[in-house]
Design a protein around this motif. Structure first.
Motif, PDB file in Angstrom:
ATOM      1  N   TYR A 227       0.841  -1.204   0.000  1.00  0.00           N
ATOM      2  CA  TYR A 227       0.000   0.000   0.000  1.00  0.00           C
ATOM      3  C   TYR A 227       0.876   1.255   0.000  1.00  0.00           C
ATOM      4  CZ  TYR A 227      -4.113  -2.883   1.123  1.00  0.00           C
ATOM      5  OH  TYR A 227      -5.125  -3.803   1.109  1.00  0.00           O
ATOM      6  N   LYS A 228       1.893   1.276   0.852  1.00  0.00           N
ATOM      7  CA  LYS A 228       2.787   2.438   0.926  1.00  0.00           C
ATOM      8  C   LYS A 228       3.516   2.650  -0.400  1.00  0.00           C
ATOM      9  CE  LYS A 228       3.600   2.140   5.860  1.00  0.00           C
ATOM     10  NZ  LYS A 228       4.475   1.601   6.888  1.00  0.00           N
ATOM     11  N   HIS A 229       3.993   1.571  -0.989  1.00  0.00           N
ATOM     12  CA  HIS A 229       4.709   1.639  -2.262  1.00  0.00           C
ATOM     13  C   HIS A 229       3.842   2.282  -3.346  1.00  0.00           C
ATOM     14  CE1 HIS A 229       7.478   0.474  -5.459  1.00  0.00           C
ATOM     15  NE2 HIS A 229       6.440  -0.016  -6.110  1.00  0.00           N
ATOM     16  N   HIS A 230       2.561   1.992  -3.310  1.00  0.00           N
ATOM     17  CA  HIS A 230       1.629   2.547  -4.296  1.00  0.00           C
ATOM     18  C   HIS A 230       0.976   3.840  -3.821  1.00  0.00           C
ATOM     19  CE1 HIS A 230       1.765  -0.629  -7.338  1.00  0.00           C
ATOM     20  NE2 HIS A 230       2.074  -1.412  -6.318  1.00  0.00           N
ATOM     21  N   LYS A 231       1.510   4.384  -2.716  1.00  0.00           N
ATOM     22  CA  LYS A 231       1.045   5.659  -2.158  1.00  0.00           C
ATOM     23  C   LYS A 231      -0.461   5.648  -1.856  1.00  0.00           C
ATOM     24  CE  LYS A 231       4.749   8.349  -4.299  1.00  0.00           C
ATOM     25  NZ  LYS A 231       5.657   7.256  -4.336  1.00  0.00           N
ATOM     26  N   ILE A 232      -0.894   4.501  -1.310  1.00  0.00           N
ATOM     27  CA  ILE A 232      -2.290   4.342  -0.900  1.00  0.00           C
ATOM     28  C   ILE A 232      -2.314   4.357   0.625  1.00  0.00           C
ATOM     29  CG2 ILE A 232      -4.298   2.820  -0.909  1.00  0.00           C
ATOM     30  CD1 ILE A 232      -3.239   1.665  -3.577  1.00  0.00           C
ATOM     31  N   LYS A 233      -3.043   5.288   1.187  1.00  0.00           N
ATOM     32  CA  LYS A 233      -3.107   5.421   2.645  1.00  0.00           C
ATOM     33  C   LYS A 233      -4.170   4.478   3.195  1.00  0.00           C
ATOM     34  CE  LYS A 233      -1.321  10.060   2.726  1.00  0.00           C
ATOM     35  NZ  LYS A 233      -1.519  11.445   3.095  1.00  0.00           N
ATOM     36  N   PHE A 234      -3.767   3.208   3.282  1.00  0.00           N
ATOM     37  CA  PHE A 234      -4.666   2.151   3.734  1.00  0.00           C
ATOM     38  C   PHE A 234      -3.867   1.221   4.628  1.00  0.00           C
ATOM     39  CE2 PHE A 234      -7.021  -1.842   3.351  1.00  0.00           C
ATOM     40  CZ  PHE A 234      -8.333  -1.410   3.468  1.00  0.00           C
TER      41      PHE A 234
ATOM     42  N   GLN B  21     -11.793   2.259  -4.221  1.00  0.00           N
ATOM     43  CA  GLN B  21     -11.448   2.062  -5.632  1.00  0.00           C
ATOM     44  C   GLN B  21      -9.937   1.891  -5.819  1.00  0.00           C
ATOM     45  OE1 GLN B  21     -13.920   1.248  -7.618  1.00  0.00           O
ATOM     46  NE2 GLN B  21     -15.134   1.647  -5.781  1.00  0.00           N
ATOM     47  N   GLN B  22      -9.147   2.534  -4.966  1.00  0.00           N
ATOM     48  CA  GLN B  22      -7.692   2.397  -5.049  1.00  0.00           C
ATOM     49  C   GLN B  22      -7.234   1.021  -4.565  1.00  0.00           C
ATOM     50  OE1 GLN B  22      -6.789   6.008  -2.671  1.00  0.00           O
ATOM     51  NE2 GLN B  22      -5.321   6.431  -4.318  1.00  0.00           N
ATOM     52  N   VAL B  23      -7.892   0.483  -3.537  1.00  0.00           N
ATOM     53  CA  VAL B  23      -7.412  -0.775  -2.949  1.00  0.00           C
ATOM     54  C   VAL B  23      -7.941  -2.012  -3.666  1.00  0.00           C
ATOM     55  CG1 VAL B  23      -6.970   0.214  -0.664  1.00  0.00           C
ATOM     56  CG2 VAL B  23      -9.192  -0.865  -1.131  1.00  0.00           C
ATOM     57  N   LYS B  24      -9.030  -1.896  -4.387  1.00  0.00           N
ATOM     58  CA  LYS B  24      -9.593  -3.077  -5.065  1.00  0.00           C
ATOM     59  C   LYS B  24      -8.594  -3.783  -5.985  1.00  0.00           C
ATOM     60  CE  LYS B  24     -14.596  -2.689  -4.931  1.00  0.00           C
ATOM     61  NZ  LYS B  24     -15.818  -2.505  -5.728  1.00  0.00           N
ATOM     62  N   PRO B  25      -7.819  -3.049  -6.809  1.00  0.00           N
ATOM     63  CA  PRO B  25      -6.827  -3.752  -7.635  1.00  0.00           C
ATOM     64  C   PRO B  25      -5.752  -4.463  -6.793  1.00  0.00           C
ATOM     65  CG  PRO B  25      -7.200  -1.534  -8.475  1.00  0.00           C
ATOM     66  CD  PRO B  25      -7.890  -1.622  -7.150  1.00  0.00           C
ATOM     67  N   ILE B  26      -5.414  -3.883  -5.646  1.00  0.00           N
ATOM     68  CA  ILE B  26      -4.453  -4.529  -4.741  1.00  0.00           C
ATOM     69  C   ILE B  26      -5.048  -5.833  -4.224  1.00  0.00           C
ATOM     70  CG2 ILE B  26      -3.154  -4.314  -2.570  1.00  0.00           C
ATOM     71  CD1 ILE B  26      -2.114  -2.345  -4.653  1.00  0.00           C
ATOM     72  N   TRP B  27      -6.316  -5.783  -3.828  1.00  0.00           N
ATOM     73  CA  TRP B  27      -6.978  -6.995  -3.317  1.00  0.00           C
ATOM     74  C   TRP B  27      -7.010  -8.096  -4.368  1.00  0.00           C
ATOM     75  CZ3 TRP B  27     -11.965  -4.569  -0.759  1.00  0.00           C
ATOM     76  CH2 TRP B  27     -11.569  -3.787   0.334  1.00  0.00           C
ATOM     77  N   LYS B  28      -7.284  -7.729  -5.604  1.00  0.00           N
ATOM     78  CA  LYS B  28      -7.326  -8.717  -6.689  1.00  0.00           C
ATOM     79  C   LYS B  28      -5.934  -9.311  -6.904  1.00  0.00           C
ATOM     80  CE  LYS B  28      -8.757 -10.752 -10.565  1.00  0.00           C
ATOM     81  NZ  LYS B  28      -8.341 -12.129 -10.497  1.00  0.00           N
ATOM     82  N   ALA B  29      -4.916  -8.472  -6.938  1.00  0.00           N
ATOM     83  CA  ALA B  29      -3.541  -8.958  -7.111  1.00  0.00           C
ATOM     84  C   ALA B  29      -3.120  -9.815  -5.920  1.00  0.00           C
ATOM     85  CB  ALA B  29      -2.578  -7.786  -7.303  1.00  0.00           C
ATOM     86  N   LEU B  30      -3.550  -9.443  -4.721  1.00  0.00           N
ATOM     87  CA  LEU B  30      -3.249 -10.219  -3.520  1.00  0.00           C
ATOM     88  C   LEU B  30      -3.888 -11.600  -3.610  1.00  0.00           C
ATOM     89  CD1 LEU B  30      -2.276 -10.623  -0.595  1.00  0.00           C
ATOM     90  CD2 LEU B  30      -4.292  -9.357   0.153  1.00  0.00           C
ATOM     91  N   GLN B  31      -5.157 -11.645  -3.991  1.00  0.00           N
ATOM     92  CA  GLN B  31      -5.857 -12.931  -4.144  1.00  0.00           C
ATOM     93  C   GLN B  31      -5.135 -13.817  -5.152  1.00  0.00           C
ATOM     94  OE1 GLN B  31      -8.542 -14.124  -2.506  1.00  0.00           O
ATOM     95  NE2 GLN B  31      -8.688 -15.977  -3.704  1.00  0.00           N
ATOM     96  N   ASP B  32      -4.798 -13.248  -6.309  1.00  0.00           N
ATOM     97  CA  ASP B  32      -4.110 -14.009  -7.353  1.00  0.00           C
ATOM     98  C   ASP B  32      -2.733 -14.481  -6.888  1.00  0.00           C
ATOM     99  OD1 ASP B  32      -6.313 -13.517  -8.947  1.00  0.00           O
ATOM    100  OD2 ASP B  32      -5.323 -11.965 -10.160  1.00  0.00           O
ATOM    101  N   SER B  33      -2.014 -13.612  -6.186  1.00  0.00           N
ATOM    102  CA  SER B  33      -0.671 -13.961  -5.703  1.00  0.00           C
ATOM    103  C   SER B  33      -0.724 -15.048  -4.639  1.00  0.00           C
ATOM    104  CB  SER B  33       0.031 -12.723  -5.145  1.00  0.00           C
ATOM    105  OG  SER B  33       0.208 -11.774  -6.164  1.00  0.00           O
ATOM    106  N   MET B  34      -1.716 -14.985  -3.753  1.00  0.00           N
ATOM    107  CA  MET B  34      -1.846 -16.014  -2.719  1.00  0.00           C
ATOM    108  C   MET B  34      -2.202 -17.365  -3.336  1.00  0.00           C
ATOM    109  SD  MET B  34      -0.908 -14.931   0.182  1.00  0.00           S
ATOM    110  CE  MET B  34      -1.462 -16.333   1.138  1.00  0.00           C
ATOM    111  N   GLU B  35      -3.081 -17.348  -4.337  1.00  0.00           N
ATOM    112  CA  GLU B  35      -3.413 -18.601  -5.020  1.00  0.00           C
ATOM    113  C   GLU B  35      -2.174 -19.181  -5.712  1.00  0.00           C
ATOM    114  OE1 GLU B  35      -6.916 -18.149  -7.474  1.00  0.00           O
ATOM    115  OE2 GLU B  35      -8.076 -17.447  -5.753  1.00  0.00           O
ATOM    116  N   GLU B  36      -1.379 -18.312  -6.310  1.00  0.00           N
ATOM    117  CA  GLU B  36      -0.132 -18.752  -6.950  1.00  0.00           C
ATOM    118  C   GLU B  36       0.817 -19.348  -5.912  1.00  0.00           C
ATOM    119  OE1 GLU B  36       3.372 -16.015  -8.367  1.00  0.00           O
ATOM    120  OE2 GLU B  36       1.819 -16.056  -9.926  1.00  0.00           O
TER     121      GLU B  36
END
Length: 161
Positions: free
Chosen positions: A31-38, A109-124
């Motif tokens: 989140y920090k790397h992508h400058k998302i305050k979450f 809206q900013q975090v949703k793409p992170i969540w999708k990438a996280l889900q895909d990465s965890m499955e991988e």
């Protein structure tokens, strides 16, 4: 074999905590790397709100199986950051309902793409090892067993024998 592996279930909780802390630190760094305050600790409330648009503190508490007080603390934090608002339910003035503010919706809206990438990465990650594929089922089994009898009670019974 490392220290943790050599002690088996004696350090089960420590291994889970260490894994959890590493996981959450990586996600927060992302989140920090992508400058998302979450903060990753906000995820459960954000996710539930993203699915339902409006939800009570009690409903969140029940769904997450955590105390009303813990949810209230998190909600107070999110409210102080201007991400959610609390209003009275239309059908019951005693019931408080949470909704996103426009700032909260923008953050969602900013975090949703992170969540999708996280889900895909965890499955991988899980698919890299055939034993890892069973991890969620195994954790679920442990959680279900603890609902039947707490670890405290199980240990006390062993000490009595």
């Amino acid at each position: 074999m490392n220290f943790y592996e050599s002690l088996g279930f004696l350090v089960f909780g420590s291994r889970l905590r260490r894994l959890s802390e590493s996981f959450l630190a990586d996600v927060n760094d992302l989140y920090k790397h992508h400058k998302i305050k979450f903060d990753a600790s906000w995820f459960p409330v954000f996710y539930i709100l993203s699915e339902r648009q409006a939800v009570s503190i009690k409903d969140i508490s029940d769904e997450l199986n955590i105390s009303h007080s813990a949810v209230s603390q998190l909600v107070t934090n999110l409210q102080s950051k201007g991400l959610i608002k609390i209003s009275k339910a239309k059908d019951d003035g005693r019931k408080k309902v949470l909704t996103f503010t426009s700032k909260g919706n923008q953050l969602l809206q900013q975090v949703k793409p992170i969540w999708k990438a996280l889900q895909d990465s965890m499955e991988e990650l899980i698919n890299e090892n055939k034993d890892s594929r069973k991890v969620l089922q195994a954790i679920g089994g442990v959680e279900q067993g603890l609902q039947t009898a707490s670890l405290f009670n199980r240990i006390e019974n062993k000490l009595k024998n």
